[in-house]
Scaffold this motif. Structure first.
Motif, PDB file in Angstrom:
ATOM      1  N   MET A   1      -5.471  -3.419   2.707  1.00 39.95           N
ATOM      2  CA  MET A   1      -6.741  -3.928   2.203  1.00 39.95           C
ATOM      3  C   MET A   1      -6.654  -4.282   0.724  1.00 39.95           C
TER       4      MET A   1
ATOM      5  N   PRO B   1     -12.137  -4.815   4.012  1.00 41.08           N
ATOM      6  CA  PRO B   1     -12.025  -3.363   3.889  1.00 41.08           C
ATOM      7  C   PRO B   1     -11.541  -2.657   5.159  1.00 41.08           C
TER       8      PRO B   1
ATOM      9  N   THR C   1     -15.078  -3.309  -4.024  1.00 38.79           N
ATOM     10  CA  THR C   1     -14.311  -2.421  -4.898  1.00 38.79           C
ATOM     11  C   THR C   1     -12.824  -2.636  -4.645  1.00 38.79           C
TER      12      THR C   1
ATOM     13  N   LYS D   1     -12.019  -1.958  -0.893  1.00 40.66           N
ATOM     14  CA  LYS D   1     -12.294  -0.688  -0.223  1.00 40.66           C
ATOM     15  C   LYS D   1     -13.581  -0.720   0.598  1.00 40.66           C
ATOM     16  N   ASP D   2     -14.492  -1.611   0.228  1.00 39.35           N
ATOM     17  CA  ASP D   2     -15.814  -1.616   0.843  1.00 39.35           C
ATOM     18  C   ASP D   2     -16.436  -2.995   0.636  1.00 39.35           C
TER      19      ASP D   2
ATOM     20  N   GLY E   1      -5.517  -3.958   7.183  1.00 35.22           N
ATOM     21  CA  GLY E   1      -4.609  -3.512   6.142  1.00 35.22           C
ATOM     22  C   GLY E   1      -3.384  -4.398   5.986  1.00 35.22           C
TER      23      GLY E   1
ATOM     24  N   VAL F   1       0.866  -1.175   0.000  1.00 35.91           N
ATOM     25  CA  VAL F   1       0.000   0.000   0.000  1.00 35.91           C
ATOM     26  C   VAL F   1       0.904   1.227   0.000  1.00 35.91           C
TER      27      VAL F   1
ATOM     28  N   GLU G   1      -2.139   5.985   2.637  1.00 35.89           N
ATOM     29  CA  GLU G   1      -3.381   5.311   2.250  1.00 35.89           C
ATOM     30  C   GLU G   1      -3.910   4.487   3.427  1.00 35.89           C
TER      31      GLU G   1
ATOM     32  N   THR H   1      -8.876  -2.224  -4.137  1.00 34.04           N
ATOM     33  CA  THR H   1      -7.837  -1.221  -3.910  1.00 34.04           C
ATOM     34  C   THR H   1      -6.776  -1.396  -5.000  1.00 34.04           C
ATOM     35  N   GLU H   2      -5.709  -0.595  -4.934  1.00 31.11           N
ATOM     36  CA  GLU H   2      -4.637  -0.729  -5.921  1.00 31.11           C
ATOM     37  C   GLU H   2      -4.046  -2.139  -5.896  1.00 31.11           C
ATOM     38  N   GLN H   3      -3.698  -2.610  -4.683  1.00 27.31           N
ATOM     39  CA  GLN H   3      -3.123  -3.953  -4.641  1.00 27.31           C
ATOM     40  C   GLN H   3      -4.168  -5.018  -4.961  1.00 27.31           C
TER      41      GLN H   3
END
Length: 367
Positions: free
Chosen positions: A341, A336, A349, A344-345, A339, A296, A300, A351-353
């Motif tokens: 994560m 979510p 959705t 995101k939810d 971490g 991450v 963030e 995250t980048e990873q």
């Protein structure tokens, strides 16, 4: 506070337990028809494999890799979920969670069982959660890694946080119970004996590799006394990062795997030379699972030591390296709140990873 009062508070849970047990025995004496006698406590029951609807291969160790019943090589690529107790409290301990994981291309799910939640539910109730995981995973042709999720020094009984507090006895009893309950259940492929052994810079005492080796070998013997169709997995020191002692003193047991958690801040870029010398070399002789990887960016949600990687380069480097050496992996964590994560939810959705690891798993979905 006086010494006596401190001791009193330390003993209070025992006092309450004795009072409750006394009440139970008193009620039993007054109502002899009630089945409350300690002599009537039933023996543990094994999981009913008839509940499994999908035929899965038992995964075995052959040389330095995993194979299925046909002898085909199996490489695990998947995710860690959060503790089933946490998901239950969130209202997301359900089949949908496993549906989404399957849709992301995973073939394995790592389940972290924290000692505090195991005790909180009690073994019988917690195993009902694991039963559900086995059924949901089997229906989707997913395999499971069960992980006793403690961090610290189990030999001396010192831990990083109260959620990880356990004992040698409890840890052995956990694996005794699990190995008996899930004997010959192919869906559970791996038992990760102890999540992250660490001395926390000397704060958690000291332990030698010889002691750690002996502990793991004893647990493996307990597991194998019940079930030889499962793969015990052993982590190295430094929060499951350092496997260098394996070069000269490997675990004396057959059919096992080794565990590494090579987060980005465990070493400096360009990573690979350090990885090869510290844990990657193991894959030349034994199956290796990096059962926690992830990253991450600083600032963030979920950013903390040692998972920060500000340019996102860690993702492709670690998965390319693991593919090169034939190692398996599970990304941390499909949740979510914990971490770093992957989602995101609860709409899942990425995250980048999460988006990155999803793309790799989807590409390799045929494995």
């Amino acid at each position: 506070m006086t010494f006596q009062s401190v001791n009193y508070w330390k003993k209070l849970p025992l006092i309450l337990l004795l009072l409750v047990n006394g009440a139970v025995f008193a009620e039993s004496a007054q109502n002899p028809s009630k089945d409350n006698g300690w002599w009537d406590i039933p023996y543990p029951q094994q999981f009913d494999s008839a509940e499994l609807t999908h035929k899965q291969s038992f995964i075995k160790v052959k040389g330095n890799h995993f194979v299925n019943d046909k002898g085909d090589t199996v490489v695990f690529q998947g995710v860690n979920i959060s503790d089933p107790d946490k998901l239950l409290r969130d209202g997301h301990w359900n089949a949908k969670h496993f549906d989404v994981i399957k849709q992301w291309g995973a073939n394995v799910v790592r389940i972290p069982v924290h000692p505090i939640s195991w005790r909180g539910h009690g073994a019988n109730e917690y195993m009902k959660l694991i039963d559900q995981a086995v059924i949901w995973a089997n229906q989707r042709d997913l395999y499971l890694i069960l992980d006793w999720h403690s961090i610290g020094n189990v030999i001396d009984g010192l831990y990083q946080h109260p959620m990880y507090d356990t004992t040698l006895s409890e840890t052995k009893q956990f694996w005794r119970s699990i190995a008996y309950r899930y004997k010959n259940v192919p869906t559970i492929a791996v038992y990760e004996i102890f999540n992250e052994p660490t001395l926390y810079g000397g704060q958690l005492g000291d332990v030698s590799w010889k002691e750690w080796k002996a502990f793991n070998e004893e647990v493996i013997s307990i597991i194998y006394a019940h079930d030889t169709n499962v793969i015990p997995a052993v982590a190295g020191f430094n929060w499951a990062y350092d496997l260098r002692p394996v070069k000269n003193e490997p675990i004396d047991a057959k059919g096992i795997a080794y565990i590494a958690h090579p987060y980005p801040q465990k070493t400096k870029p360009p990573y690979i030379d350090s990885w090869e010398n510290t844990w990657g070399f193991v894959a030349k002789k034994y199956p290796l699972i990096c059962s926690e990887i992830g990253f991450v960016r600083e600032g963030e949600p979920g950013a903390h030591m040692p998972v920060i990687n500000n340019d996102g380069s860690y993702g492709p480097i670690i998965t390319d390296y693991l593919e090169k050496i034939g190692a398996s992996w599970t990304a941390w964590v499909f949740d979510p709140d914990w971490g770093p994560m992957m989602i995101k939810d609860w709409n899942y959705t990425p995250t980048e990873q999460g988006a990155y690891f999803k793309s790799v798993m989807t590409k390799n979905k045929h494995r």
